[in-house]
Motif scaffolding. Structure first.
Motif, mmCIF file in Angstrom:
data_model
loop_
_atom_site.group_PDB
_atom_site.id
_atom_site.type_symbol
_atom_site.label_atom_id
_atom_site.label_comp_id
_atom_site.label_asym_id
_atom_site.label_seq_id
_atom_site.Cartn_x
_atom_site.Cartn_y
_atom_site.Cartn_z
ATOM 1 N N GLU A 160 0.836 -1.179 0.000
ATOM 2 C CA GLU A 160 0.000 0.000 0.000
ATOM 3 C C GLU A 160 0.876 1.236 0.000
ATOM 4 O OE1 GLU A 160 -2.456 -0.457 3.423
ATOM 5 O OE2 GLU A 160 -4.030 -1.452 2.308
ATOM 6 N N ARG A 161 0.496 2.221 -0.788
ATOM 7 C CA ARG A 161 1.270 3.443 -0.845
ATOM 8 C C ARG A 161 0.316 4.622 -0.901
ATOM 9 N NH1 ARG A 161 6.425 3.644 -1.358
ATOM 10 N NH2 ARG A 161 6.426 1.444 -1.854
ATOM 11 N N ARG A 162 0.647 5.718 -0.209
ATOM 12 C CA ARG A 162 -0.268 6.840 -0.087
ATOM 13 C C ARG A 162 -0.090 7.851 -1.200
ATOM 14 N NH1 ARG A 162 1.760 5.754 4.927
ATOM 15 N NH2 ARG A 162 0.269 4.968 6.431
ATOM 16 N N ASP A 175 2.456 -5.838 -7.504
ATOM 17 C CA ASP A 175 1.187 -5.799 -6.767
ATOM 18 C C ASP A 175 0.158 -4.838 -7.367
ATOM 19 O OD1 ASP A 175 2.281 -7.621 -5.010
ATOM 20 O OD2 ASP A 175 2.983 -6.076 -3.624
ATOM 21 N N ASP A 176 -0.154 -5.020 -8.635
ATOM 22 C CA ASP A 176 -1.187 -4.230 -9.311
ATOM 23 C C ASP A 176 -0.888 -2.744 -9.347
ATOM 24 O OD1 ASP A 176 -2.971 -6.449 -9.913
ATOM 25 O OD2 ASP A 176 -3.390 -6.510 -7.759
ATOM 26 N N THR A 177 0.385 -2.400 -9.258
ATOM 27 C CA THR A 177 0.814 -1.008 -9.332
ATOM 28 C C THR A 177 2.039 -0.924 -10.228
ATOM 29 O OG1 THR A 177 0.071 -0.669 -7.048
ATOM 30 C CG2 THR A 177 1.480 1.041 -8.008
ATOM 31 N N VAL A 178 2.115 0.127 -11.031
ATOM 32 C CA VAL A 178 3.333 0.387 -11.783
ATOM 33 C C VAL A 178 3.810 1.789 -11.432
ATOM 34 C CG1 VAL A 178 2.089 1.164 -13.867
ATOM 35 C CG2 VAL A 178 4.452 0.351 -14.037
ATOM 36 N N TRP A 227 5.819 8.665 -10.415
ATOM 37 C CA TRP A 227 4.387 8.478 -10.650
ATOM 38 C C TRP A 227 3.989 7.057 -10.302
ATOM 39 C CZ3 TRP A 227 1.492 12.553 -12.823
ATOM 40 C CH2 TRP A 227 2.249 13.634 -13.317
ATOM 41 N N GLN A 228 2.735 6.879 -9.915
ATOM 42 C CA GLN A 228 2.231 5.532 -9.686
ATOM 43 C C GLN A 228 0.857 5.381 -10.320
ATOM 44 O OE1 GLN A 228 2.191 5.457 -5.296
ATOM 45 N NE2 GLN A 228 -0.030 5.268 -5.404
ATOM 46 N N LEU A 229 0.655 4.230 -10.940
ATOM 47 C CA LEU A 229 -0.628 3.898 -11.543
ATOM 48 C C LEU A 229 -1.242 2.740 -10.778
ATOM 49 C CD1 LEU A 229 0.679 5.577 -13.836
ATOM 50 C CD2 LEU A 229 -0.335 3.964 -15.464
ATOM 51 N N ASN A 230 -2.436 2.949 -10.276
ATOM 52 C CA ASN A 230 -3.203 1.880 -9.639
ATOM 53 C C ASN A 230 -3.952 1.157 -10.757
ATOM 54 O OD1 ASN A 230 -5.061 0.262 -8.373
ATOM 55 N ND2 ASN A 230 -5.716 1.794 -6.889
ATOM 56 N N LEU A 231 -3.532 -0.059 -11.050
ATOM 57 C CA LEU A 231 -4.068 -0.782 -12.193
ATOM 58 C C LEU A 231 -5.386 -1.469 -11.895
ATOM 59 C CD1 LEU A 231 -0.626 -2.219 -13.247
ATOM 60 C CD2 LEU A 231 -1.824 -0.300 -14.306
#
Length: 385
Positions: free
Chosen positions: A2-4, A261-264, A275-279
């Motif tokens: 998890e990341r905020r 974990d469903d994030t790139v 940047w982070q993308l919640n897939l």
């Protein structure tokens, strides 16, 4: 993991930042500032290799550009850049690109179960300015050309199979690649001031010979929702791939890319952002932005990025203070190591050994500031599990 969201920032003691906001998988709440030098503690004085490390960690030189790799007859390449590690029986292999033009390519070093070097060899030749790249789940290395109309080359870390140019992955100024085995796609960054973020959807997972190149479509802000659109002409001629799709989102200098974990996550050097993308929700946001930091930013010149088993992100600096910084799942940003006396260089190719106890990286130009002065290192110690 998890990341905020990055909604506020503070620098504590000039070295550590803590970011807080709403969890992208949970309810909104405030995250307290995290004082201190990060999860590994303060950096010690430089060791014999000029590297400042936390207590309990040690470094060694694996290879130097223009010199034979210890224990082998192979001469290490100039300007070492992006890298990755692969399981090799009871040992492992570290692959490294060469960012020179012409005759870039990539090389590999093989290690025994004890970490001794057993071989070194070339795995890609006669290509141009191979900067970053990415590892595939089927254990090949995608080596990317950072030139206009550049290609992606799929290579064999063992050096037994010939490298193959993957034209379907598009022709543009390639930087990094990250494989997503859940959605069965490869994410790609573009190192242009108005670059785009892409994904390649293979016709068959595990075979990159054909498929569809898509580009991220989103608004101009730093957060929101996104979609994917097909790039009509992946060859990029006469119209560059980044200019073919109306509404595709522009990024200022795409660099490293990492999936877990469903994030790139990917970095952009022009504005010094992660940047982070919640897939799962098809939303994007910032994981780090030095312009929102009050005081001295702990991370500047963002470049290559990788992750560890603990969920920590390790981001290498191109210039800056020649550090690899860690971003924890609790959003603490702090230096993990610093290379002294090499301010005219950049840190490249961070990658963990399969057991997670060793981190490999390079100083691309070393103490000389020249591409022929590159140094590849190994850091060993108690990394967080």
């Amino acid at each position: 993991m998890e990341r905020r969201s990055l909604l506020r920032a503070a620098v504590l003691g000039g070295s550590t930042a803590a970011f807080g906001g709403s969890l992208w998988r949970g309810a909104a709440h405030a995250a307290p500032a995290q004082p201190g030098p990060g999860p590994y503690g303060p950096l010690s004085a430089p060791d014999t290799n000029g590297i400042r490390l936390p207590a309990g960690f040690t470094s060694r030189v694996v290879a130097r550009s223009g010199q034979t790799v210890p224990g082998t007859s192979y001469t290490w390449h100039n300007a070492p850049d992006g890298g990755a590690c692969y399981v090799d029986g009871s040992g492992w292999i570290y692959v490294s690109n060469s960012e020179i033009n012409p005759s870039g390519g990539a090389s590999a070093v093989r290690f025994s179960a004890t970490g001794s070097i057993t071989a070194a060899y070339r795995i890609l030749s006669s290509t141009r300015q191979n900067c970053a790249g990415g590892k595939t789940p089927w254990n090949t290395w995608l080596s990317c050309e950072e030139v206009s109309s550049g290609y992606v080359y799929e290579t064999d870390p063992w050096g037994t199979k010939a490298a193959v140019r993957r034209d379907a992955m598009g022709r543009f100024k390639h930087e990094a690649a990250a494989a997503d085995p859940v959605r069965k796609v490869i994410y790609l960054t573009e190192d242009e001031t108005n670059g785009r973020f892409y994904r390649f959807v293979p016709t068959a997972w595990g075979d990159l010979s054909s498929g569809t190149l898509q580009v991220m479509v989103a608004g101009t802000g730093t957060s929101g929702s996104f979609t994917w659109a097909n790039v009509p002409d992946p060859d990029g001629s006469p119209t560059a791939t980044r200019s073919q799709v109306s509404g595709s989102k522009s990024f200022d200098g795409g660099e490293g890319c990492h999936y877990a974990d469903d994030t790139v996550w990917f970095t952009t050097k022009g504005d010094n952002r992660v940047w982070q993308l919640n897939l799962l929700s098809n939303t994007y946001e910032l994981a780090y932005d030095d312009s929102l930091v009050s005081g001295t930013a702990p991370l500047t010149g963002v470049d290559n990025i990788t992750g560890s088993a603990s969920g920590d992100l390790f981001v290498a600096e191109d210039g800056g203070t020649m550090e690899i910084c860690v971003i924890t799942p609790d959003d603490v940003v702090a230096p993990f190591l610093r290379v002294d006396g090499q301010s005219a260089s950049e840190i490249t190719g961070p990658a963990f050994s399969p057991d997670g106890t060793r981190l490999y990286f390079s100083s691309q130009r070393g103490t000389s500031g020249s591409s022929s002065g590159g140094i590849t290192y190994e850091v060993r110690g108690p990394f967080r599990a």
